[in-house]
Write an enzyme that holds these catalytic residues in place. Sequence first.
Site, mmCIF file in Angstrom:
data_model
loop_
_atom_site.group_PDB
_atom_site.id
_atom_site.type_symbol
_atom_site.label_atom_id
_atom_site.label_comp_id
_atom_site.label_asym_id
_atom_site.label_seq_id
_atom_site.Cartn_x
_atom_site.Cartn_y
_atom_site.Cartn_z
ATOM 1 N N LYS A 127 0.850 -1.186 0.000
ATOM 2 C CA LYS A 127 0.000 0.000 0.000
ATOM 3 C C LYS A 127 0.882 1.232 0.000
ATOM 4 C CE LYS A 127 -3.593 2.416 2.483
ATOM 5 N NZ LYS A 127 -4.592 2.353 3.556
ATOM 6 N N ARG A 152 1.239 10.049 5.243
ATOM 7 C CA ARG A 152 1.467 8.736 5.844
ATOM 8 C C ARG A 152 2.795 8.119 5.377
ATOM 9 N NH1 ARG A 152 -3.556 8.393 7.797
ATOM 10 N NH2 ARG A 152 -5.418 8.343 6.478
ATOM 11 N N LYS A 192 -2.271 -1.481 -3.766
ATOM 12 C CA LYS A 192 -3.131 -0.308 -3.685
ATOM 13 C C LYS A 192 -2.300 0.962 -3.694
ATOM 14 C CE LYS A 192 -6.289 1.822 -0.496
ATOM 15 N NZ LYS A 192 -6.775 1.850 0.853
ATOM 16 N N TYR A 203 -15.519 1.142 -6.486
ATOM 17 C CA TYR A 203 -16.780 1.811 -6.169
ATOM 18 C C TYR A 203 -17.800 1.616 -7.300
ATOM 19 C CZ TYR A 203 -13.806 3.725 -2.579
ATOM 20 O OH TYR A 203 -12.946 3.835 -1.521
HETATM 21 C C1 PBG Z 1 -7.056 3.316 5.532
HETATM 22 C C2 PBG Z 1 -7.563 3.297 4.145
HETATM 23 C C3 PBG Z 1 -7.444 4.302 3.164
HETATM 24 C C4 PBG Z 1 -8.120 3.827 2.037
HETATM 25 C C5 PBG Z 1 -8.621 2.570 2.344
HETATM 26 N N1 PBG Z 1 -8.238 2.247 3.639
HETATM 27 C C6 PBG Z 1 -6.854 5.660 3.242
HETATM 28 C C7 PBG Z 1 -5.418 5.856 3.478
HETATM 29 O O1 PBG Z 1 -4.655 4.925 3.712
HETATM 30 O O2 PBG Z 1 -4.983 7.017 3.448
HETATM 31 C C8 PBG Z 1 -8.248 4.568 0.745
HETATM 32 C C9 PBG Z 1 -9.276 4.045 -0.213
HETATM 33 C C10 PBG Z 1 -9.593 4.986 -1.308
HETATM 34 O O3 PBG Z 1 -8.944 6.033 -1.476
HETATM 35 O O4 PBG Z 1 -10.535 4.692 -2.058
HETATM 36 N N2 PBG Z 1 -8.065 2.906 6.444
#
Ligand code: PBG
Length: 325
Positions: free
Chosen positions: A197, A218, A249, A314
Site C-alpha cells: 500500500k 502517511r 493499492k 466503487y
Molecule cells: C485506511 C484506508 C485508506 C483507504 C482505504 N483504507 C486511506 C489511506 O490509507 O490514506 C483509501 C481508499 C480509497 O482512497 O478509495 N483505512
Amino acid sequence: MTFPGVRPRRLRALPALRSMVAETSVAPGQLILPVFVGEGLSEPKPITSMPGVVQHTMDSLKATAVEAASAGLAGVMIFGLPEHKDAQGSQALAPDGILTTALREVRAEVGDACLVMSDVCLDEFTDHGHCGVLTADGHVDNDATLEIYAEMAVLHAEAGAHVVGPSGMMDGQVGAIRSALDRAGHPQTVILAYSAKYASAFYGPFREAVNSSLSGDRRTYQQDSRNLREALREIELDIAEGADIIMVKPALAYLDVIAAARAACDLPIAAYNISGEYAMVEAAAANGWIDRERAIEETVTGIRRAGADVVLTYWALELARSVGR
Ligand code: PBG
C-alpha cells in the site's frame, strides 16, 4: 512482393470474434464494493468528491449489501465513521461502535450470500487521522498499534466478518492479527492483507468520504511510490505471516506492481481501484470529456489484465450489471 496473408485484423472484424479471443474478463464474483457507514446519519450523505458514492445510514447500508449479494458481487468492504474520535481511536474497540454494529447487522442481513469484509485500521477513528496510535513525540507507534489491530480483528470476526482487511501498513500486522484470531477461536476468518500500500495523492476523495482529520501524510508507514522491490518484500513478509490474499493499492499508477506480484506469488491478488481513480473518471465524464461507461470497463479490465484476481471498486454494482448483460 509476396503478401504474407498475416492479418491480425481478421480476429477483430466482428463482436463474436473479438469476444471469442478476449484474454481478460470481469465477472461480478471478482468484484468487491467498498462502502461507508456513518454513525448518527438520518439519511445517506453524498460524498461530493465521489459523485454517486454516499456515507450510508445503517438501513441504506444493509439495503446495499443485499443488492451486492443479488448482483453476485464477492462482497462488501465496510468502513465505519464514528461520531466521536479521540487520540486512541477508542471507538474502534467499542463493542457497539459503528463499524462493529454495521458488521453485525450486515452479516445478519446477508448471511453467506456475499462476503462481509472489514477495514482493520484506526484512521477513521483517531482525531489526528493516523492509522495508528502515537508515541509521546508524535510518531505512529507500530507495536502499540498492533495490539489494537489484533483486538479489532477479533471483534470484527465475532461480529460476523468473513474477511478482515488490515490496511494500516504497520510492520507485523498480519502475524499479530492471525495469531489473535486463531487464539480467539476464529481460524477460518480470512485475512485480506493490504500488503503493498503506497502513500498516494489519489486517496484524496477518501478523506472526505471518512471525514478524515489527517494533517500531514502517511509516508513513514505507507510505501514510497518509487519502489517496486520493496513491495515484493512486503508481500513476502505478509505471506510468511499468514495472509490469505494480498493486495496492491492504489491500482492504476501501480499496474506494474500488480504484474510483478502476480509473477512472484501464487496467492490470490486483489487490487484497490481507489477514490481518486474513481473521481478522475467521474469528473472527466461529467465534463463530457470521456465516455463514462467505456472508461469504467477499460479501467477495471486493465487492472484484471495486469494480474489482479479480485478488484475493489466503487463501480462494482454498476459493473456487475453491465458485464452481466
Ligand atoms: C485506511 C484506508 C485508506 C483507504 C482505504 N483504507 C486511506 C489511506 O490509507 O490514506 C483509501 C481508499 C480509497 O482512497 O478509495 N483505512
